[in-house]
Design a protein around this motif. Structure first.
Motif: not given
Length: 355
Positions: A261-281
């Motif tokens: 679902t769109a909600e599934d995609h949004a959750r997966i993307l949010s989880e990935l982006k919010s990982r510690e330190g990954w905002d520097t990638i």
């Protein structure tokens, strides 16, 4: 008297010819009714030809059989295939389930179904299956349809087994022509750094793994191409700083024809982006992240996934590659299913819808 002798001689000669012809025809018929093939692990297996009654473990094998038009020969499947009711249009019933997977087969059920052969993959279980089923005249054939590199060989093998050589050759050409196009168009292009993640955090792909060739054939530079273990430390991803990330689904999402679902995609993307330190990638900073469903990445031994990754990385170099068209054909022509959207984020347009 002389005439009688000549007549008798002629009759004996005629009887010899007729008997010989009859014997030759019978031998030819016997040869025509069986075929000896070399399976994915190099075993020579002789089976009735064409196969008309088989049981199958592993969804990749079932999809390939379906793609050449032989799915009606399948009389038993593992639980994974059975549970994908949408992907196989509810074709299989509970009393056709031959076990949870090839490592946990119900041999009594297989024998009860009276197949000519069991088709399974080579990553465990075939030796036990051969020992248990050989006394009942049931052949065991290993087809490793999940390996991208063996797609052409597997098409040929499945085509021979089911008397679908023409269909198998057409299927093989449909995909290999596009692989050749990707290889030509990206040959002189600097490889783009990619982190590939399969379902759970830190699970990537390395040489020898099921997913490695899918990434390799896309023209990407796999940042963990030198690793030995598929499980890597998330901090290592930060250190290697990929320009692109491809993420295949997650355990909470069903691995089936029905898209996330769109909600599934949004959750997966949010989880990935919010990982510690990954905002520097770089991939995260530039939003170069591709989400693939478990179903779409695996189609045609992961070649559908290869097309999406290649287009994601090299859109300018691959103007004539349309992965959504490939997926549509895979569904409608080869899996006999209606085309559905929603298996990728971002979405890829069909060729007629591109701007």
């Amino acid at each position: 008297m002389k005439n009688n002798i000549l007549l008798c001689g002629f009759l004996v000669f005629l009887l010899f010819i007729l008997t010989g012809c009859g014997k030759e025809t019978a031998e030819q018929k016997q040869d025509a009714d069986t075929i000896t093939v070399t399976d994915s692990i190099g075993r020579e297996v002789t089976v009735p030809h064409p196969l008309t009654r088989v049981v199958v473990s592993n969804a990749y094998n079932a999809e390939l059989i379906n793609a050449v038009g032989a799915i009606d020969t399948v009389v038993g499947v593992d639980n994974y295939i059975f549970n994908d009711e949408a992907g196989f249009k509810g074709k299989f019933k509970q009393d056709q389930v031959i076990g949870a997977n090839q490592g946990n087969l119900n041999y009594e059920k297989i024998i009860e179904l009276q197949p000519q052969a069991l088709i399974l993959t080579g990553n465990g279980g075939w030796e036990d299956a051969q020992e248990k089923l050989a006394p009942f005249g049931i052949a065991v054939i290993v087809v490793d349809a999940y390996y991208t590199r063996e797609f052409q060989d597997n098409c040929t093998l499945i085509g021979k087994l089911f008397g679908k050589e023409t269909e198998a050759a057409e299927l093989s050409s449909f995909f290999t022509e596009k692989l050749d196009y990707i290889k030509r168009q990206t040959a002189d292009v600097p490889k783009k750094k990619l982190y590939f993640e399969y379902r759970t955090e830190g699970k990537t792909t390395v040489p020898g793994d099921y997913f490695y060739d899918m990434v390799e054939y896309s023209g990407a530079y796999n940042i963990f191409g030198d690793a030995k273990n598929v499980q890597v430390n998330p901090e290592a991803v930060i250190e290697r700083n990929p320009a692109y990330i491809v993420k295949v689904s997650e355990p909470k999402v069903n691995s089936s024809y029905v898209p996330p679902t769109a909600e599934d995609h949004a959750r997966i993307l949010s989880e990935l982006k919010s990982r510690e330190g990954w905002d520097t990638i770089d991939a995260v900073k530039n939003d170069h992240i591709l989400l693939l469903s478990h179903y779409v990445h695996g189609g045609a031994s992961k070649l559908v996934g290869t097309m999406y990754i290649a287009k994601f990385l090299y859109p300018d170099q691959l103007p004539d590659l349309h992965p959504e068209d490939v997926f549509k054909v895979w569904l409608e022509k080869y899996q006999h299913l209606p085309y559905v959207t929603g298996h990728t984020l971002p979405a890829f347009p069909l060729s007629g819808e591109e701007r």
